[in-house]
Design a protein around this motif. Sequence first.
Motif, short mmCIF file in Angstrom:
data_model
loop_
_atom_site.label_atom_id
_atom_site.label_comp_id
_atom_site.label_asym_id
_atom_site.label_seq_id
_atom_site.Cartn_x
_atom_site.Cartn_y
_atom_site.Cartn_z
N GLY A 71 -3.42 -0.60 5.94
CA GLY A 71 -2.56 -1.62 6.55
C GLY A 71 -2.65 -2.95 5.83
N GLY A 72 -3.86 -3.35 5.45
CA GLY A 72 -4.02 -4.59 4.69
C GLY A 72 -3.34 -4.51 3.34
N ALA A 73 -3.50 -3.39 2.65
CA ALA A 73 -2.85 -3.21 1.35
C ALA A 73 -1.33 -3.16 1.51
CB ALA A 73 -3.36 -1.93 0.69
N LYS A 74 -0.86 -2.51 2.57
CA LYS A 74 0.58 -2.41 2.82
C LYS A 74 1.19 -3.79 3.00
CE LYS A 74 3.91 -0.74 6.16
NZ LYS A 74 4.16 -0.27 7.49
N ARG A 75 0.48 -4.67 3.69
CA ARG A 75 0.98 -6.04 3.90
C ARG A 75 1.14 -6.76 2.56
NH1 ARG A 75 -1.59 -10.34 3.75
NH2 ARG A 75 -3.63 -9.40 4.07
N VAL A 76 0.11 -6.68 1.71
CA VAL A 76 0.16 -7.35 0.40
C VAL A 76 1.28 -6.75 -0.46
CG1 VAL A 76 -1.12 -7.72 -1.75
CG2 VAL A 76 -2.28 -8.00 0.44
N LEU A 77 1.39 -5.42 -0.47
CA LEU A 77 2.44 -4.78 -1.26
C LEU A 77 3.83 -5.11 -0.71
CD1 LEU A 77 0.66 -1.36 -1.83
CD2 LEU A 77 1.20 -3.07 -3.59
N GLY A 78 3.93 -5.27 0.61
CA GLY A 78 5.19 -5.67 1.22
C GLY A 78 5.65 -7.04 0.74
N GLU A 79 4.68 -7.95 0.54
CA GLU A 79 5.01 -9.29 0.02
C GLU A 79 5.53 -9.22 -1.41
OE1 GLU A 79 1.30 -11.35 0.53
OE2 GLU A 79 1.52 -11.42 2.72
N LYS A 80 5.26 -8.11 -2.11
CA LYS A 80 5.73 -7.93 -3.49
C LYS A 80 7.01 -7.10 -3.54
CE LYS A 80 1.10 -8.28 -5.35
NZ LYS A 80 0.09 -7.74 -6.23
N GLY A 81 7.56 -6.78 -2.37
CA GLY A 81 8.82 -6.07 -2.32
C GLY A 81 8.73 -4.57 -2.13
N TYR A 82 7.53 -4.04 -1.87
CA TYR A 82 7.36 -2.61 -1.64
C TYR A 82 7.22 -2.37 -0.14
CZ TYR A 82 6.38 -2.42 -6.62
OH TYR A 82 6.47 -2.53 -7.98
N ASP A 83 8.21 -1.71 0.45
CA ASP A 83 8.22 -1.47 1.88
C ASP A 83 7.73 -0.06 2.15
OD1 ASP A 83 8.65 -1.74 4.59
OD2 ASP A 83 10.76 -1.19 4.45
N PHE A 84 6.41 0.08 2.36
CA PHE A 84 5.81 1.39 2.54
C PHE A 84 5.80 1.82 3.99
CE2 PHE A 84 3.86 0.48 -1.58
CZ PHE A 84 3.96 1.71 -2.19
N THR A 85 6.01 3.12 4.20
CA THR A 85 5.68 3.73 5.48
C THR A 85 4.42 4.56 5.24
OG1 THR A 85 7.13 5.61 5.03
CG2 THR A 85 8.05 3.81 6.34
N MET A 86 3.60 4.69 6.26
CA MET A 86 2.31 5.37 6.12
C MET A 86 2.27 6.60 7.01
SD MET A 86 -0.25 2.02 6.11
CE MET A 86 -0.66 2.34 7.78
N ALA A 87 1.62 7.61 6.51
CA ALA A 87 1.38 8.82 7.30
C ALA A 87 0.17 8.58 8.19
CB ALA A 87 1.13 10.00 6.37
N THR A 88 -0.16 9.52 9.01
CA THR A 88 -1.39 9.48 9.80
C THR A 88 -2.53 9.92 8.89
OG1 THR A 88 -0.16 10.05 11.78
CG2 THR A 88 -2.54 10.40 11.84
#
Length: 154
Positions: free
Chosen positions: A98-115
């Motif tokens: 989740g922390g990495a997803k937030r940082v990557l989202g700020e760079k334009g990568y909109d990730f969805t995560m599996a369980t």
Amino acid sequence: MNVEFINPFLSSLVNVLSTMANTTIVPGQPRIKKDEVARGDVSGLIGMVSPQTKGSFSITFEESLAVEIMFRMLGERPKGINEDVTDMVGEITNMVTGGAKRVLGEKGYDFTMATPVVVSGKNHTISHKSEGAKILMPFDSEFGKVHIEVSFDK
């Protein structure tokens, strides 16, 4: 593989363990991982997909470190890896991703995560389904080692 995908996971792991378990970890030397054998006793693995790429992240703890983190987070010291420890590893996997997803989202990568999936046992394996290299990053602590693996298609 692009370092831009790796560093958010490294900093997120350091932050999660410091904040949630008052545990300091020291990074080692990253390298390319050529096999699927885990470098510890209990692993959390999670897949991530964005319109630009897909990949996965895993975190593997040696038993001694997993037990100490459990104690520091919940006040319980199990005798070994049990269901509570595997649940905790799943939660840590979620927090770090989740922390990495937030940082990557700020760079334009909109990730969805599996369980996350959690696997334990000596010499268990971790299979990343992406086409990119598997980057293995070891960390040391006074209670044992933790390794993360990051693999993305680009």
